[in-house]
Each structure stands twice: as C-alpha cells, then as structure tokens.
Design an enzyme around this catalytic site. Structure first.
Site, PDB file in Angstrom:
ATOM      1  N   HIS A 192       5.843  -0.607  -2.852  1.00 53.77           N
ATOM      2  CA  HIS A 192       5.316   0.177  -3.976  1.00 53.77           C
ATOM      3  C   HIS A 192       5.487   1.677  -3.734  1.00 53.77           C
ATOM      4  CE1 HIS A 192       2.535  -3.349  -5.392  1.00 53.77           C
ATOM      5  NE2 HIS A 192       3.809  -3.586  -5.603  1.00 53.77           N
ATOM      6  N   ASN A 233       0.822  -1.211   0.000  1.00 53.92           N
ATOM      7  CA  ASN A 233       0.000   0.000   0.000  1.00 53.92           C
ATOM      8  C   ASN A 233       0.858   1.263   0.000  1.00 53.92           C
ATOM      9  OD1 ASN A 233      -2.102  -1.796   0.197  1.00 53.92           O
ATOM     10  ND2 ASN A 233      -2.306  -1.591   2.413  1.00 53.92           N
TER      11      ASN A 233
END
Ligand code: ZN
Length: 263
Positions: A132, A115
């Site tokens: 990410h 996330n």
C-alpha cells in the site's frame, strides 16, 4: 484454570508456537504478511476498530479516498497532515523487531506489509514489500519528483492552508500511499505474489486477510503446497485451513517464536 483433562489456553498457545517453530525450521522459504494489527502495540489504531484515535468521527473510505484528494486538497491534508504528525514519534514494537531478527537469522525471506507507517523498515527489515506504499515520500501527480517525508512535513508546516505543494507547478502533493479508490502498485503486488508462491510457510501477522488483493496472497502459498500460519485477533476467512492459529497477541507470540527457535 482449565478443568482436569482440558487443555488451557496457555497450553494450547504453547503447542501452536511449538508447531510454528517446527514449520519455520523445516521451511526453505518463510515469508511474513503483516497488517494493521502489528502496529497496534506501537499505538497506531486499526481504522477498522471504530471510534479509535484519529479515525474518530471520520470515515476513512471517504476522507482517505483519491476523489477526496482531487476534490478538496485542503480537507484531505487537514486529515492526512495529522496522520503524518502522529506517526512522527511512533516507534517500532517488539513484533516488528522480531520479524527483523528472524530475517537477520536467515529464517525469513521477506516481509509483505499492508501498513504505510514505515515501522518495519525502521525496525530493520530489509526485504520489504509495502503493497500500500508508505508515507516515506510524497509526489506531484504531474511532475516527476518524489519528496521525502521530512521535506513534506516542512512544507506542510509552512503552508498557510496546510497543503504541501510541488515546488515546480504548485499542485498539492499526494502521499506515496495507495489511497482508497486507487490501484495497488503493480510491481509491488507482483513481487508479493511471487514471494507467496515460493513460500513454504506464510506467517500472517495482524491482518484480517479481508482486503483484496492482499487477501488472495495466502491462497497462492497454499495452492503451491505451502503452509499458512495466522497470528491475528478476530476471525479471518482462512482460519479453517491455517496450519497454525494464534490469536494476535503479536508481541507475545513472535517473542515466544524467537525463543522457541533459540534466537
Ligand atoms: Zn508539480
């Protein structure tokens, strides 16, 4: 109600929680791997659930793609700017808080997350690998500068075309998240891999474990002799080998885990 002789869903879930607590107690190293499902109770839709919120009528693979950023920064930011705005008032939920609590209690070494929403750090997790990236900073692809979220929001609000730009060269800023079509940050992925190899227990929370290369991480734990627990709605490719399988009421399940551990 379960028929006599059958095990009810609640009993089965209670047994799985007890098993998970036992694994946590017996493990030298516990690591959590989280995906979109842990942020759903905070009101952030999982973009893989079609027709939800921001992602309604939008193909994220197209609009949140590095090629889209290069081709049309105005269009890219008209979408991403909404995302930044919608995350402003979002709060961590009790599942994020439970993982931070486990870490404070010395029961969890690190959280690896897919996330970008910053909710783990806001909940107090300290050892955090954001594979990410995150929205915490944006940068110019040409100049060596990192711009913090609040400043990006200010530039976004002030720009006539809705594109926050570099103060030196006027190029559009790129959010510090890994867009579709981009490679993951090598250092973050190496750190995640090494944590998973060393883990005696990997607790996967709210991830479908389908997006590579993160999908390969539980295999590293298993190959090194560790156990994998899965707390996720919907099937995952690792269901058959998971030591613990819970069905992704992430707040309820992690709260019960804390209770089972006496935390
Ligand atoms: Zn620049």
């Amino acid at each position: 109600m379960a028929a006599p002789g059958q095990i009810s869903a609640a009993e089965r879930s209670g047994a799985e929680i007890a098993r998970l607590a036992e694994l946590v107690r017996g493990a030298g190293s516990v690591v959590a791997l989280t995906g979109a499902g842990i942020s759903v109770p905070s009101g952030i839709p999982d973009f893989r659930s079609p027709g939800t919120g921001l992602w309604l009528n939008v193909n994220p693979m197209e609009v949140a793609h590095i090629d889209a950023f290069h081709a049309d920064a105005t269009r890219f930011w008209s979408f991403y700017g909404q995302r930044f705005a919608s995350l402003r008032d979002t709060q961590p939920n009790r599942a994020h808080e439970a993982l931070a609590e486990l870490e404070r209690a010395g029961r969890l070494d690190a959280v690896i997350t897919q996330n970008v929403d910053m909710l783990h750090r806001r909940a107090g997790s300290r050892e955090l690998v954001e594979v990410h990236g995150s929205i915490a900073t944006s940068r110019c692809l040409r100049c060596p500068c990192e711009i913090a979220l609040d400043e990006v929001r200010a530039r976004l609000a002030a720009a006539a075309d809705g594109v926050p730009r570099c103060e030196h060269c006027d190029r559009p800023l790129k959010p510090g998240v890994v867009l579709f079509g981009e490679l993951l940050n090598r250092a973050a992925l190496d750190r995640a891999s090494s944590l998973c190899e060393q883990a005696d227990l990997l607790i996967c929370v709210g991830s479908s474990l389908e997006v590579h290369p993160v999908a390969a991480l539980p295999g590293l734990t298993r190959d090194a002799g560790g156990a994998v627990a899965i707390l996720t709605q919907g099937p995952t490719p690792l269901d058959a080998v998971a030591e613990v399988r819970l069905y992704g009421d992430v707040v309820g399940e992690l709260t019960q885990l804390l209770r089972a551990l006496g935390l």
